[in-house]
Enzyme design. Sequence first.
Site, PDB file in Angstrom:
ATOM      1  N   LYS A  76      -7.362  -5.621  -2.981  1.00  0.00           N
ATOM      2  CA  LYS A  76      -7.029  -4.130  -2.571  1.00  0.00           C
ATOM      3  C   LYS A  76      -7.799  -3.998  -1.014  1.00  0.00           C
ATOM      4  O   LYS A  76      -8.385  -4.860  -0.756  1.00  0.00           O
ATOM      5  CB  LYS A  76      -7.903  -3.296  -3.648  1.00  0.00           C
ATOM      6  CG  LYS A  76      -7.458  -1.777  -3.395  1.00  0.00           C
ATOM      7  CD  LYS A  76      -5.856  -1.810  -4.384  1.00  0.00           C
ATOM      8  CE  LYS A  76      -5.596  -0.285  -4.310  1.00  0.00           C
ATOM      9  NZ  LYS A  76      -4.240  -0.128  -5.228  1.00  0.00           N
ATOM     10  N   ASP A 124      -0.944   2.867  -1.057  1.00  0.00           N
ATOM     11  CA  ASP A 124      -1.794   3.712  -1.985  1.00  0.00           C
ATOM     12  C   ASP A 124      -1.986   5.060  -1.381  1.00  0.00           C
ATOM     13  O   ASP A 124      -1.093   5.616  -0.463  1.00  0.00           O
ATOM     14  CB  ASP A 124      -2.853   2.763  -2.040  1.00  0.00           C
ATOM     15  CG  ASP A 124      -3.955   3.505  -3.379  1.00  0.00           C
ATOM     16  OD1 ASP A 124      -3.535   3.083  -4.501  1.00  0.00           O
ATOM     17  OD2 ASP A 124      -4.785   4.142  -3.231  1.00  0.00           O
TER      18      ASP A 124
END
Length: 443
Positions: A125, A165
Site C-alpha cells: 500500500k 484508493d
Amino acid sequence: MTYMVNQLDNLMKNNTNEPEFLQAATEVLQSLEPVIARHAQYRKSGILERLTEPDRQIKFRVSWIDDQGKIRINRGYRVQFNNAIGPYKGGLRFHPTVNFSIIKFLGFEQIFKNSLTGLPIGGGKGGSDFDPKGKSDREIMTFCQSFMTELHRHIGADTDVPAGDIGVGGREIGYLFGQYKRLCNQHTGALTGKSLSYGGSLVRKESTGFGLLYLLDAMLKANNKSIDGKIFVLSGSGNVAIYACQKAQEMGGKVVTMSDSSGWIYDSDGIHLEVIKEIKEVKQQRLSEYISYRPNAVYHEGKGIWSTPCDIALPCATQNELQLDDAKELVKNGVIAVAEGANMPTSLEATHYFQANHILFAPGKASNAGGVAVSALEMAQNSIRYSWEFNKTDLKLKKIMNDIFEKISESAKEYGVPGNYVDGANIAGFLKVADAMMAQGLF
C-alpha cells in the site's frame, strides 16, 4: 504467557504510535490462535513474526509547485508488506490523514485480501498526505509527476503494482502512469485503474461495489435470506458506494442513505442514483446538493447515518466510521447483516458486538476484495495485450467473490467457528500466504 499473547505484546511494543496497524494486526492474530495451535510448523518457522513486519517501508519527500508559484512539500509512502504469492499489489491513498500507521494497516489487510482472491498478488500500500480537494488539474498533475519521480524506482509490473484508493481516481492514475512511462520508457501494467484508452479494464470502476453485493448475496443465501426487498443504509458516495448502491437496487434492495465528509442524505423513496452520479461524478459537488434535485429527501450535517432503521448496513467510506454505539443503534433498529465496503470501517468493539448479537458480518478483507480482483484481471489483460468485454469480466468478478465466500465459510467451519466470517477470512487468507512462505524458505 502464550505464544500468541507474546506476539501481540511485541507488536504493541514495536509499533506504539501506529493504532490503525495495531487494530488490524490484533484482529488477525486473535483469529489465528487455533491455526497456530494445530500447525506447529508455522510457529517454528516464525511466520507470524515475519508476516507482521513489512519487507520494506519507503518514505520520501514530494516537492511540487502550486498555481501561485509557491513550493509545496508533502510526504510520500510505500509499504511493501509481503510478496510470497505474487508482486506487491495495493492502492495509493492521497489524503491529509495518511501516515505510516494508515499505510501499514492497509498494506497488512491487503496481504489477506489479495490471498483470498485466489490470484497471484502480494500485499502492499502507499500514498501521501497530499489533499487533492480544491487543487487545480495542473497542481494535481505536478504533484503526481513529482510523486512518481521517486516511486517509479520501487515499482513495476512484476515487482509492485499500485492502484487507486481514496483521493486517487482515474485522473491521478493517468498522471502517475504518464510519468512512469516517461521515466522508464515502458508501457507495461505497472499501475492498475487506468483509463480504457490506454490499458484499463472494464468493470474496474464498478468492481468494489459490485463485488461487495456479490459476496453479501452469497452470505445471505447461505443463511436462507435474500437481498430482495431489504432496506439498505449505505455510507460514502465515492466509487464503492455508488456502484454498491447500483447493484443493490438491481438485486431488489432499497438504499435510503449515502454520505460524504460533510453529512448524509436520507431519501425514503430510495436513493436516486442518476442524481448522485451527476453530483459526484460529473459536477464533483457536495452531497448536500442532492436535496435541490430531490426536495423530499433530507440532508443531515455531520454524523448519525447509522441511526437510520434498516435491514442491511454497508459502511463504504473510511476506517473506523462505525463505532460501538453505532452498532448498538443498528442492532436495536433490526439490522440483520453488515458487509464492509471500505477498509476496516468497523471498530473491533463494534464487530464483536455484531457477532455477539448474531448479526451476519462480512469483513472488508473479503467483501471489499472486488476492486483488487479486477485490478489483477487488468494486470492479466495487460500481460497478454488484450481486453475482455464487460460481461465476461463481471462474470469473473462474481465467481471470485462467490469463491471467497466459500473459502471463508469453510475455514470458519474447519477451525470451529462456523458463521464467524471474520475469523474465516483471516484464516483462509493466512494459510495460502503461510504455505507459500514455508515453501520459499527464509526471506
